[in-house]
Design a protein around this motif. Structure first.
Motif, short mmCIF file in Angstrom:
data_model
loop_
_atom_site.label_atom_id
_atom_site.label_comp_id
_atom_site.label_asym_id
_atom_site.label_seq_id
_atom_site.Cartn_x
_atom_site.Cartn_y
_atom_site.Cartn_z
N GLY A 162 -21.08 -13.35 -10.01
CA GLY A 162 -19.77 -14.20 -10.05
C GLY A 162 -19.47 -13.82 -8.18
N GLN A 163 -20.64 -13.26 -7.45
CA GLN A 163 -20.15 -13.13 -6.24
C GLN A 163 -19.99 -13.68 -5.67
OE1 GLN A 163 -18.77 -10.44 -4.14
NE2 GLN A 163 -19.15 -12.03 -2.58
N LEU A 164 -19.26 -14.92 -4.74
CA LEU A 164 -19.92 -15.89 -3.54
C LEU A 164 -20.76 -15.54 -2.37
CD1 LEU A 164 -19.46 -18.98 -3.08
CD2 LEU A 164 -17.03 -18.21 -2.79
N GLU A 165 -21.57 -16.21 -2.27
CA GLU A 165 -22.49 -15.57 -0.54
C GLU A 165 -22.70 -16.91 0.01
OE1 GLU A 165 -24.80 -11.78 -2.80
OE2 GLU A 165 -25.52 -13.66 -2.90
N ILE B 137 -20.73 -24.90 -4.32
CA ILE B 137 -21.26 -24.45 -5.33
C ILE B 137 -23.19 -24.93 -5.50
CG2 ILE B 137 -20.84 -22.42 -4.65
CD1 ILE B 137 -20.02 -21.86 -7.79
N ASP B 138 -23.13 -26.72 -6.44
CA ASP B 138 -23.29 -27.53 -6.93
C ASP B 138 -24.16 -28.55 -6.39
OD1 ASP B 138 -23.02 -25.57 -9.81
OD2 ASP B 138 -21.06 -26.05 -9.37
N HIS C 141 -25.48 -26.19 0.46
CA HIS C 141 -26.90 -25.38 0.63
C HIS C 141 -26.95 -24.12 1.56
CE1 HIS C 141 -29.43 -28.28 -1.86
NE2 HIS C 141 -29.74 -28.68 -0.44
N LEU C 142 -25.01 -23.77 1.71
CA LEU C 142 -24.69 -23.01 2.31
C LEU C 142 -24.52 -22.31 1.15
CD1 LEU C 142 -24.03 -25.00 5.54
CD2 LEU C 142 -25.80 -23.53 5.36
N PHE C 143 -23.56 -22.09 0.58
CA PHE C 143 -22.83 -21.40 -0.81
C PHE C 143 -23.64 -21.09 -1.89
CE2 PHE C 143 -19.84 -23.40 2.15
CZ PHE C 143 -19.15 -22.45 2.67
N VAL C 144 -23.74 -20.09 -2.32
CA VAL C 144 -24.65 -19.79 -3.52
C VAL C 144 -23.65 -18.70 -4.23
CG1 VAL C 144 -26.17 -18.40 -4.66
CG2 VAL C 144 -27.13 -19.76 -2.43
N CYS C 145 -23.29 -18.35 -5.56
CA CYS C 145 -22.22 -18.31 -6.79
C CYS C 145 -24.31 -17.08 -7.38
CB CYS C 145 -21.37 -19.19 -7.49
SG CYS C 145 -20.76 -17.94 -8.72
N SER C 146 -23.47 -16.04 -7.69
CA SER C 146 -24.04 -15.37 -7.88
C SER C 146 -24.25 -14.49 -9.20
CB SER C 146 -24.57 -13.95 -7.89
OG SER C 146 -23.67 -13.44 -7.60
#
Length: 340
Positions: free
Chosen positions: A82-85, A63-64, A74-79
């Motif tokens: 704390g929600q993984l998207e 996620i980094d 660039h496919l994962f985002v941690c909001s």
């Protein structure tokens, strides 16, 4: 009385630290930039977060930027909550779970039909994947379509329809499917609307179905880990399978006997890097013949340079303002022109 130090007035000493003087620039760079860079290069591997909420983040994901495999960049985002998207061309989807032993991720789509909707169908959008990535829709997914137009969609019990029209069997939406008769979690949620089961071959066929149906839901079959015949149960969600690229360099990097690094990549060239406690390596952390790379994960260098620029700019602005307003006293310091 004029206060002096080694033959210089206090005001002359302050002039040495005003913008434009080499001492001033060196001092600000030492205070603002150099300590920050030192802190960044001390522990490169710590820049890679290993979880988001309660979901572990392992290779090949990251996620980094610069962590994991570049195939999944660039496919994962941690909001912030704390929600993984997961990001796809059709939007961002919350991730329920990631399984690495049987490589797949489980997604929830808030736009799909759920039990609480009943016969009230909300606007929806078709889920899609980027075909250039190493993700594929799992064959363990089933799709249910609700309130379809009989003028455009063939809705009949599939076994009977296939016997009569075998050449059109694949185009039929099964109105007597097990899932329509036993909706997961809410068997009687639909009272008057139609339901049929159809597996789209591609995103385009899913879009075509949604032109003539009010909405849809994806159901995946979760494996219970027991022997057949009751080893799977249906649950709402989307299962997406992924590949784990296994390379010898990554295995050596992760080997604790060789330093226990984290597999990553150069954010500019996307070449492999082993992220270690004290920098990056092109092989593994304890390789004495390997030269350490000081390049850090993208975003951290930018943060340092921006922080340094802001700090230096603020210092220059403040001292220029003070210098402009300072009275001309020919080196004489009094209570009226005292800076501190």
């Amino acid at each position: 009385m004029v206060s002096t130090y080694m033959g210089r007035s206090r005001w002359d000493m302050i002039n040495l630290l005003l913008p434009g003087h080499p001492c001033f620039i060196f001092l600000l760079l030492s205070l603002l930039v150099i300590p920050s860079l030192t802190g960044l290069t001390e522990a490169q591997s710590k820049l890679c977060r290993t979880s988001c909420g309660d979901i572990p983040i392992n290779y090949p994901f990251g996620i980094d930027d610069g962590c994991g495999s570049p195939y999944y960049r660039h496919l994962f985002v941690c909001s912030t909550s704390g929600q993984l998207e997961f990001m796809t061309p059709s939007g961002r989807y919350p991730i329920r779970n990631i399984t690495y032993s049987d490589p797949h991720i489980l997604l929830t789509d808030p736009f799909m039909w759920n039990c609480q909707d009943g016969n009230n169908f909300r606007p929806t959008r078709p889920f899609s994947l980027d075909t250039s990535t190493h993700f594929t829709l799992s064959s363990q997914n089933d799709y249910l379509f609700f309130n379809c137009s009989e003028n455009y969609v063939i809705m009949e019990p599939k076994p009977m329809f296939c016997e009569r029209f075998p050449e059109q069997c694949d185009s039929a939406c099964d109105s007597s499917s097990y899932l329509c008769r036993h909706l997961p979690e809410c068997a009687s949620a639909l009272r008057s609307s139609s339901c049929c089961s159809y597996y789209p071959k591609a995103t385009e066929s899913l879009r075509l179905m949604l032109r003539h149906c009010s909405t849809y839901a994806s159901v995946y079959w979760r494996n219970l880990g027991v022997t057949p015949p009751f080893n799977q149960i249906p649950e709402y969600g989307i299962r997406v399978d992924f590949e784990i690229p296994v390379t010898m360099r990554c295995l050596q990097c992760q080997d604790t006997a060789k330093g226990g690094g984290i597999c990553g990549f150069d954010t500019e060239t996307q070449n492999f890097l082993c992220l270690c406690q004290k920098g990056n390596a092109t092989t593994f952390c304890k390789d004495r013949n390997n030269s350490q790379h000081s390049r850090v994960v993208a975003g951290t260098v930018t943060a340092v340079s921006v922080a340094g620029a802001i700090g230096i700019g603020a210092g220059i602005w403040f001292l220029r303002k003070v210098r402009t307003k300072a009275p001309v006293t020919h080196g004489v310091q009094s209570n009226e022109n005292r800076l501190f």
